[in-house]
Design an enzyme around this catalytic site. Structure first.
Site, PDB file in Angstrom:
ATOM      1  N   ILE A   1       0.828  -1.207   0.000  1.00  0.00           N
ATOM      2  CA  ILE A   1       0.000   0.000   0.000  1.00  0.00           C
ATOM      3  C   ILE A   1       0.862   1.257   0.000  1.00  0.00           C
ATOM      4  O   ILE A   1       0.594   2.204  -0.725  1.00  0.00           O
ATOM      5  CB  ILE A   1      -0.938   0.025   1.236  1.00  0.00           C
ATOM      6  CG1 ILE A   1      -1.802  -1.227   1.283  1.00  0.00           C
ATOM      7  CG2 ILE A   1      -1.762   1.298   1.270  1.00  0.00           C
ATOM      8  CD1 ILE A   1      -2.773  -1.377   0.128  1.00  0.00           C
TER       9      ILE A   1
ATOM     10  N   ARG B   1      -5.342  -8.687   6.825  1.00  0.00           N
ATOM     11  CA  ARG B   1      -4.497  -8.149   7.891  1.00  0.00           C
ATOM     12  C   ARG B   1      -3.761  -6.931   7.354  1.00  0.00           C
ATOM     13  O   ARG B   1      -3.064  -7.019   6.337  1.00  0.00           O
ATOM     14  CB  ARG B   1      -3.474  -9.187   8.369  1.00  0.00           C
ATOM     15  CG  ARG B   1      -4.079 -10.489   8.883  1.00  0.00           C
ATOM     16  CD  ARG B   1      -4.787 -10.269  10.216  1.00  0.00           C
ATOM     17  NE  ARG B   1      -5.251 -11.527  10.769  1.00  0.00           N
ATOM     18  CZ  ARG B   1      -6.522 -11.805  11.027  1.00  0.00           C
ATOM     19  NH1 ARG B   1      -7.455 -10.923  10.756  1.00  0.00           N
ATOM     20  NH2 ARG B   1      -6.852 -12.958  11.551  1.00  0.00           N
TER      21      ARG B   1
ATOM     22  N   ARG C   1       6.584  14.895  19.559  1.00  0.00           N
ATOM     23  CA  ARG C   1       6.136  13.724  18.816  1.00  0.00           C
ATOM     24  C   ARG C   1       4.854  14.089  18.070  1.00  0.00           C
ATOM     25  O   ARG C   1       3.787  14.213  18.663  1.00  0.00           O
ATOM     26  CB  ARG C   1       5.900  12.537  19.747  1.00  0.00           C
ATOM     27  CG  ARG C   1       7.169  12.013  20.386  1.00  0.00           C
ATOM     28  CD  ARG C   1       8.142  11.578  19.336  1.00  0.00           C
ATOM     29  NE  ARG C   1       9.186  10.722  19.877  1.00  0.00           N
ATOM     30  CZ  ARG C   1      10.186  10.251  19.168  1.00  0.00           C
ATOM     31  NH1 ARG C   1      10.286  10.557  17.879  1.00  0.00           N
ATOM     32  NH2 ARG C   1      11.090   9.483  19.707  1.00  0.00           N
TER      33      ARG C   1
ATOM     34  N   ALA D   1      16.742   6.729  21.794  1.00  0.00           N
ATOM     35  CA  ALA D   1      16.295   5.610  20.963  1.00  0.00           C
ATOM     36  C   ALA D   1      16.331   6.014  19.501  1.00  0.00           C
ATOM     37  O   ALA D   1      16.386   7.191  19.170  1.00  0.00           O
ATOM     38  CB  ALA D   1      14.871   5.203  21.364  1.00  0.00           C
TER      39      ALA D   1
ATOM     40  N   GLU E   1      22.981   5.876  18.840  1.00  0.00           N
ATOM     41  CA  GLU E   1      21.844   6.706  19.265  1.00  0.00           C
ATOM     42  C   GLU E   1      22.131   7.409  20.583  1.00  0.00           C
ATOM     43  O   GLU E   1      21.789   8.580  20.749  1.00  0.00           O
ATOM     44  CB  GLU E   1      20.569   5.870  19.367  1.00  0.00           C
ATOM     45  CG  GLU E   1      19.983   5.476  18.036  1.00  0.00           C
ATOM     46  CD  GLU E   1      19.452   6.651  17.221  1.00  0.00           C
ATOM     47  OE1 GLU E   1      19.163   7.740  17.782  1.00  0.00           O
ATOM     48  OE2 GLU E   1      19.323   6.482  15.998  1.00  0.00           O
TER      49      GLU E   1
ATOM     50  N   GLU F   1      22.114  11.500  20.456  1.00  0.00           N
ATOM     51  CA  GLU F   1      21.043  12.217  21.151  1.00  0.00           C
ATOM     52  C   GLU F   1      21.472  12.872  22.453  1.00  0.00           C
ATOM     53  O   GLU F   1      20.890  13.878  22.853  1.00  0.00           O
ATOM     54  CB  GLU F   1      19.860  11.280  21.404  1.00  0.00           C
ATOM     55  CG  GLU F   1      19.164  10.866  20.124  1.00  0.00           C
ATOM     56  CD  GLU F   1      17.857  10.137  20.354  1.00  0.00           C
ATOM     57  OE1 GLU F   1      17.451   9.938  21.521  1.00  0.00           O
ATOM     58  OE2 GLU F   1      17.233   9.762  19.344  1.00  0.00           O
TER      59      GLU F   1
ATOM     60  N   SER G   1       3.822  -3.478  18.920  1.00  0.00           N
ATOM     61  CA  SER G   1       2.390  -3.622  18.650  1.00  0.00           C
ATOM     62  C   SER G   1       2.156  -4.808  17.721  1.00  0.00           C
ATOM     63  O   SER G   1       1.840  -4.639  16.547  1.00  0.00           O
ATOM     64  CB  SER G   1       1.840  -2.346  17.991  1.00  0.00           C
ATOM     65  OG  SER G   1       1.946  -1.257  18.851  1.00  0.00           O
TER      66      SER G   1
ATOM     67  N   GLY H   1      -0.108  -6.760  17.052  1.00  0.00           N
ATOM     68  CA  GLY H   1      -1.397  -6.920  16.382  1.00  0.00           C
ATOM     69  C   GLY H   1      -1.399  -6.360  14.970  1.00  0.00           C
ATOM     70  O   GLY H   1      -2.202  -6.782  14.134  1.00  0.00           O
TER      71      GLY H   1
ATOM     72  N   GLU I   1       7.528  -4.183  14.304  1.00  0.00           N
ATOM     73  CA  GLU I   1       8.626  -3.447  14.934  1.00  0.00           C
ATOM     74  C   GLU I   1       9.101  -4.154  16.196  1.00  0.00           C
ATOM     75  O   GLU I   1       8.302  -4.488  17.073  1.00  0.00           O
ATOM     76  CB  GLU I   1       8.207  -2.023  15.301  1.00  0.00           C
ATOM     77  CG  GLU I   1       9.350  -1.257  15.965  1.00  0.00           C
ATOM     78  CD  GLU I   1       8.955   0.103  16.510  1.00  0.00           C
ATOM     79  OE1 GLU I   1       9.853   0.937  16.672  1.00  0.00           O
ATOM     80  OE2 GLU I   1       7.752   0.325  16.772  1.00  0.00           O
TER      81      GLU I   1
ATOM     82  N   GLU J   1      15.933  16.569  14.234  1.00  0.00           N
ATOM     83  CA  GLU J   1      15.681  16.262  15.639  1.00  0.00           C
ATOM     84  C   GLU J   1      15.981  17.486  16.505  1.00  0.00           C
ATOM     85  O   GLU J   1      17.061  18.060  16.424  1.00  0.00           O
ATOM     86  CB  GLU J   1      16.603  15.129  16.120  1.00  0.00           C
ATOM     87  CG  GLU J   1      16.046  13.765  15.999  1.00  0.00           C
ATOM     88  CD  GLU J   1      16.975  12.710  16.589  1.00  0.00           C
ATOM     89  OE1 GLU J   1      16.436  11.762  17.167  1.00  0.00           O
ATOM     90  OE2 GLU J   1      18.202  12.814  16.458  1.00  0.00           O
TER      91      GLU J   1
ATOM     92  N   GLU K   1      15.963  18.136  24.078  1.00  0.00           N
ATOM     93  CA  GLU K   1      16.496  18.698  25.317  1.00  0.00           C
ATOM     94  C   GLU K   1      16.875  17.511  26.188  1.00  0.00           C
ATOM     95  O   GLU K   1      16.059  16.611  26.404  1.00  0.00           O
ATOM     96  CB  GLU K   1      15.443  19.563  26.003  1.00  0.00           C
ATOM     97  CG  GLU K   1      15.959  20.275  27.225  1.00  0.00           C
ATOM     98  CD  GLU K   1      14.933  21.255  27.758  1.00  0.00           C
ATOM     99  OE1 GLU K   1      14.743  22.316  27.134  1.00  0.00           O
ATOM    100  OE2 GLU K   1      14.326  20.921  28.785  1.00  0.00           O
TER     101      GLU K   1
END
Length: 189
Positions: free
Chosen positions: A21, A44, A71, A83, A99, A103, A120, A122, A126, A147, A150
């Protein structure tokens, strides 16, 4: 202790048709038509993700490094542990070190995998690899060009307050806080 990954096949669904998709910079979306264990069919919607790392970085004075950033999906700022996503073919431990340094500017003298978990299952594949980093040395912060962060070093009590206030509300950081609490109580994770 050696861990083996459970490869459960109970209630397995067989893909009959795969329909891509969307293909983005980080994720892709597909719709699969599957044959169910009872012989029926269903669809699914699946998000494919390259995987990510997260770092529970503890300072010598007993604080956890966190970053606050906006975010867009949540339309708010979040306080999170360092992360980021895995680059193609990248070793997760190398990504965790990268990372942390990008960061927060810190390098770690020791790092170890605490656990890996699906975010997740379902609808997404990931996987996040959570690392504990200690023996930290301050260096230069080098975030990605898009990015804006703070950096803060917080106590366990502050982390718990941030959770109560929903400043910390993502699964990887909450998991890290609970692991840190166990570590403080028992000396082990």
């Amino acid at each position: 202790m050696q861990h083996t990954r459970y490869e459960g096949r109970k209630f397995e669904e067989t893909t009959i048709e795969f329909k891509p998709i969307f293909q983005g910079k980080i994720i892709s979306l597909q719709v699969d038509t599957v044959r169910l264990p009872n012989g029926g069919t269903s669809t699914r919607e699946i998000v494919k993700h390259p995987g990510a790392v997260a770092v529970l970085a503890l300072t010598e004075d007993g604080r956890m490094l966190v970053v606050e950033q906006y975010r867009k999906a949540l339309e708010k700022s979040q306080v999170e542990i360092p992360a980021g996503k895995l680059d193609s073919g990248e070793d997760p431990m190398d990504a965790a070190r990268r990372e942390l340094e990008e960061e927060t500017g810190y390098q770690c003298g020791s790092i170890r995998l605490l656990h890996s978990f699906y975010t997740s299952p379902g609808f997404a594949d990931e996987i996040v690899h959570l690392y504990l980093a200690e023996n930290l040395t301050k260096g230069e912060v080098n975030p990605d060009e898009d990015e804006f962060l703070e950096i803060e070093a917080i106590t366990l009590e502050e982390a718990q307050r941030y959770m109560a206030e929903w400043r910390i509300s993502d699964a990887k950081t909450i998991t890290a806080v609970y692991a840190w609490q166990v570590y403080q109580l028992t000396g082990r994770i």
